[in-house]
Enzyme design. Structure first.
Site, mmCIF file in Angstrom:
data_model
loop_
_atom_site.group_PDB
_atom_site.id
_atom_site.type_symbol
_atom_site.label_atom_id
_atom_site.label_comp_id
_atom_site.label_asym_id
_atom_site.label_seq_id
_atom_site.Cartn_x
_atom_site.Cartn_y
_atom_site.Cartn_z
ATOM 1 N N HIS A 241 63.286 96.165 26.973
ATOM 2 C CA HIS A 241 63.735 95.258 26.114
ATOM 3 C C HIS A 241 63.177 94.008 26.454
ATOM 4 C CE1 HIS A 241 66.320 92.671 28.925
ATOM 5 N NE2 HIS A 241 66.423 93.641 29.507
ATOM 6 N N ASP A 251 63.650 89.625 34.600
ATOM 7 C CA ASP A 251 64.511 90.403 33.706
ATOM 8 C C ASP A 251 64.414 89.997 32.202
ATOM 9 O OD1 ASP A 251 65.971 92.167 32.402
ATOM 10 O OD2 ASP A 251 67.860 91.475 33.606
ATOM 11 N N GLU A 288 69.759 93.789 23.954
ATOM 12 C CA GLU A 288 69.952 94.714 25.150
ATOM 13 C C GLU A 288 70.936 93.937 26.122
ATOM 14 O OE1 GLU A 288 69.583 96.260 29.581
ATOM 15 O OE2 GLU A 288 69.562 94.283 28.720
ATOM 16 N N GLU A 289 71.070 92.803 26.254
ATOM 17 C CA GLU A 289 71.765 91.940 27.247
ATOM 18 C C GLU A 289 73.198 91.707 26.558
ATOM 19 O OE1 GLU A 289 71.198 91.735 30.160
ATOM 20 O OE2 GLU A 289 68.994 90.960 30.476
ATOM 21 N N ASP A 317 63.093 97.972 32.880
ATOM 22 C CA ASP A 317 63.702 97.061 32.817
ATOM 23 C C ASP A 317 63.133 95.930 33.363
ATOM 24 O OD1 ASP A 317 65.975 95.339 31.873
ATOM 25 O OD2 ASP A 317 67.569 96.992 32.680
ATOM 26 N N HIS A 426 67.439 85.309 41.584
ATOM 27 C CA HIS A 426 68.509 84.463 40.707
ATOM 28 C C HIS A 426 68.625 85.477 39.332
ATOM 29 C CE1 HIS A 426 67.220 81.701 43.803
ATOM 30 N NE2 HIS A 426 68.437 81.143 43.509
#
Length: 696
Positions: A241, A251, A288-289, A317, A426
């Site tokens: 994604h 990410d 996606e999130e 991912d 983080h």
């Protein structure tokens, strides 16, 4: 249907309802060398995707990790959450299920914070400076993220089970919260804890939670690219994604750049004349999130095509956020994952293999090296699910969900993650920056490269192997382990249930799989022998022709008197690979004619090759059917979107997997022996049918 933040606040009120403390929700940088974190600190305000708008006031109740077990324990103790605002720690389960648990307990709102006590040994208290001056957590960091009830169903909440178009019929959405929530930093959580401390001036004060979001139907974009293979009706999908909460250096950008580098490698092969045996589809998913929306809606739109053609889905991912390599997958692909990782070098240690990184740990132990015991227990629970190969089953939390758990496509997911002794990652914070990645996440980007190589090698093996590298026998062995866990749960729940018929059914499936293993070997050997015999015959003819040509050339050159000396000709043997792939293609296309190929013409053993390839085709159909065989029409009780009866995201875990989910939940949540027997019978019927399919 997505939402974006319009503003939010958390305030502590005095007895008259006036604001006494107004928490600062911005991820302030407060100096240091990370300019991006400073510049974009409030670019995306701290909020939860698909959260409910609301303005509520209540007293704070500390809910721990806000797991199902904790809420049940609170209820047993007579603790009421009615009208309260629950303070939850990240960890242990998916954030959306924390909100769901609080909502069902009667809470008015939820605040979820990142606890530095879960950061292992890498804390300020243990001697490490906070980021950006050191590897410890920045106490202002906040974890954004979606709060959809992902274990009910993923995707657009208003179109469950069907694709979301602009004019689609929409529901209210049953998998999104009815109460507001916000994420908090550790610094802000410490202030709220003061309302629980009897000796503090803020003790007993009420808290106001205000969340304002704009919810709207909006376009999203999935980007897809195809490399056509010799076989066009068998497809390998590679997906990642691309939407990030803020900067997203880890990410999803680390995963994205690894996939892009893989694409570049495939492009290089294409320029060299390579063509995959099977078609390769590369996908970049949007939204996606918020709740796996891009991949889920695409999967719901093209379910039939995926069912007919997709043989495997490889998901990435994030590539790197720490030192330890972790893998999750369908048991069909576990051996492939390990075997390919054992063939590649370790990213930072030339004397070890990539697979050895699955036991790597960080090096930051600090002054005392102690770790929070609750955090250890959560990690231990995750590790207990690892199979005999070293791969865990897939729960949810990324884009493989619709492929595996609704359609039955064997899938994988993996990458390097942090441990208790690595620099603190983080997650979903503005501090997930390029500087953090270069300094702490993956200095030199060696782990990014290793992940690219591993994903690429998996893709080449699946797309290029004549017989699909799917291990059904390992799967049946894992099923026995799944049943043993169910039997233990049943005993602990004091339910009188016999699983002897189910165990017998699994054993029959195991035997059928062993027979399929034998057939796989025989089918491939048959084609290989046919090709080797023809290859030897062709080489003999080539050598004879070369000798004749050589003699002619020698006579001509010698006659010219230029000093040419005749030497023995050493023919270069043709690699079997090209012939093997082309031969495997024979029979897949109806219009193939012998004259289309320049190796032997009518003397090529077409009839034998077609027969051998037909045999391989039948084997591959059975291998593809194996994961599909776990898909049930009725799905899992109370969350019917999930069709896979072998594995699903845990009902109250989300990220983590539950094996034999319908049966397990009949025992653990329903405590219903009749329902458990029914679910056992469903599995028996499924396994018996699957035994027939792979034995046919």
């Amino acid at each position: 249907m997505l939402n974006t933040p319009l503003g939010g606040s958390v305030q502590i009120l005095d007895v008259n309802g006036n604001v006494e403390v107004d928490l600062d929700l911005v991820e302030h940088h407060h100096g240091g060398p990370d300019g991006d974190a400073s510049k974009y600190g409030d670019a995306v305000p701290t909020f939860h995707g698909l959260s409910r708008a609301g303005d509520v006031v209540g007293t704070i109740i500390e809910g721990g990790y806000c797991t199902k077990q904790e809420f049940d324990s609170f209820a047993e103790k007579g603790i009421s959450f009615e009208g309260s605002i629950v303070l939850c720690r990240y960890g242990g389960n998916f954030r959306g299920l924390k909100v769901k648990g609080a909502q069902e307990a009667g809470a008015a709102g939820v605040l979820i914070f990142s606890d530095v006590n879960d950061d292992g040994t890498v804390t300020e208290a243990n001697g490490y400076a906070a980021y950006p001056l050191g590897p410890a957590r920045n106490p202002n960091s906040v974890q954004r993220g979606g709060v959809q009830f992902v274990s009910m169903y993923p995707g657009d909440p208003t179109t469950p089970g069907y694709p979301s178009y602009e004019n689609s019929t929409r529901t209210e959405g049953e998998n999104i919260p009815a109460i507001p929530s916000l994420p908090l930093s550790w610094n802000n959580a410490k202030i709220l804890f003061r309302t629980l401390n009897g000796s503090d001036s803020l003790y007993g004060k009420r808290v106001r939670l205000f969340n304002n979001v704009n919810t709207t139907v909006t376009p999203i974009w999935n980007t897809l690219a195809v490399i056509p293979g010799h076989i066009t009706d068998e497809v390998v999908v590679i997906g990642n994604h691309r939407d990030a909460w803020v900067l997203g250096a880890t990410d999803p950008i680390s995963g994205m750049v690894s996939v892009q580098e893989l694409v570049r490698g495939l492009g290089h092969l294409l320029k060299k004349g390579w063509k995959p045996l099977r078609t390769i589809l590369i996908a970049s998913w949007d939204a996606e999130e918020h709740g796996l929306i891009g991949s889920t809606e695409w999967g719901e739109d093209f379910t039939e095509w995926i069912h007919e053609h997709v043989v495997a889905y490889l998901n990435l991912d994030s590539s790197a956020s720490g030192s330890r390599l972790r893998f999750s997958a369908s048991p069909l692909l576990a051996h492939l994952i390990r075997r390919t990782a054992e063939e590649l070098p370790h990213p930072v240690d030339k004397d070890r293999a990539l697979w050895d990184a699955t036991t790597d740990d960080g090096t930051l132990f600090g002054i005392n090296g102690t770790v929070n015991l609750q955090s250890v227990a959560i990690k231990a629970m995750e590790l207990s699910a690892v199979d005999g190969v070293g791969v865990t089953p897939l729960g949810s939390g990324s884009d493989y969900t619709v492929f595996l758990q609704r359609i039955g496509v064997p899938s994988t997911n993996g990458g390097f993650g942090s441990t208790f002794h690595d620099p603190v990652y983080h997650y979903h914070s503005v501090f997930d920056t390029e500087r953090w990645q270069e300094l702490y996440g993956d200095p030199g980007f060696h782990r990014h490269i290793a992940v690219t190589k591993h994903l690429g090698l998996q893709a080449l093996r699946i797309s290029g192997s004549v017989v699909l590298p799917l291990n059904t026998t390992h799967y049946t062995t894992e099923l026995k382990g799944y049943l043993s866990r169910v039997e233990q749960l049943s005993s602990e729940a004091s339910l009188d249930i016999s699983f002897s018929k189910l165990r017998k059914s699994i054993q029959s499936l195991h035997k059928a799989s062993l027979s399929l293993d034998h057939e796989k070997e025989k089918a491939e050997k048959s084609l290989r022998r046919t090709m080797e015999k023809w290859h030897k015959k062709q080489e003999k003819r080539r050598r004879q022709l070369r000798r004749k040509l050589r003699k002619v050339i020698c006579r001509v050159r010698s006659g010219l008197g230029d000093g040419w000396k005749c030497k023995e000709w050493s023919p270069v043997a043709r690699e079997d690979r090209e012939l093997f792939m082309i031969a495997a293609h024979i029979g897949f296309e109806g219009d193939v004619e012998p004259g289309n190929f320049l190796f032997g013409g009518s003397e090529f053993p077409w009839k034998k090759v077609r027969k051998a390839v037909k045999r391989i085709q039948e084997v591959n159909k059975k291998l593809i059917a194996f994961e599909r065989g776990f898909i049930s029409k009725g799905g899992i009780k109370d969350r019917e979107w999930f069709k896979h009866l072998g594995v699903a995201p845990g009902k109250w875990l989300g990220y983590g997997a539950t094996t034999f989910p319908a049966l397990t939940e009949a025992i653990t949540f329903e405590r219903n022996a009749t329902l458990a027997k029914h679910e056992s019978e469903r599995l028996i019927e499924l396994f018996d049918r699957l035994s027939d399919v792979i034995s046919a």
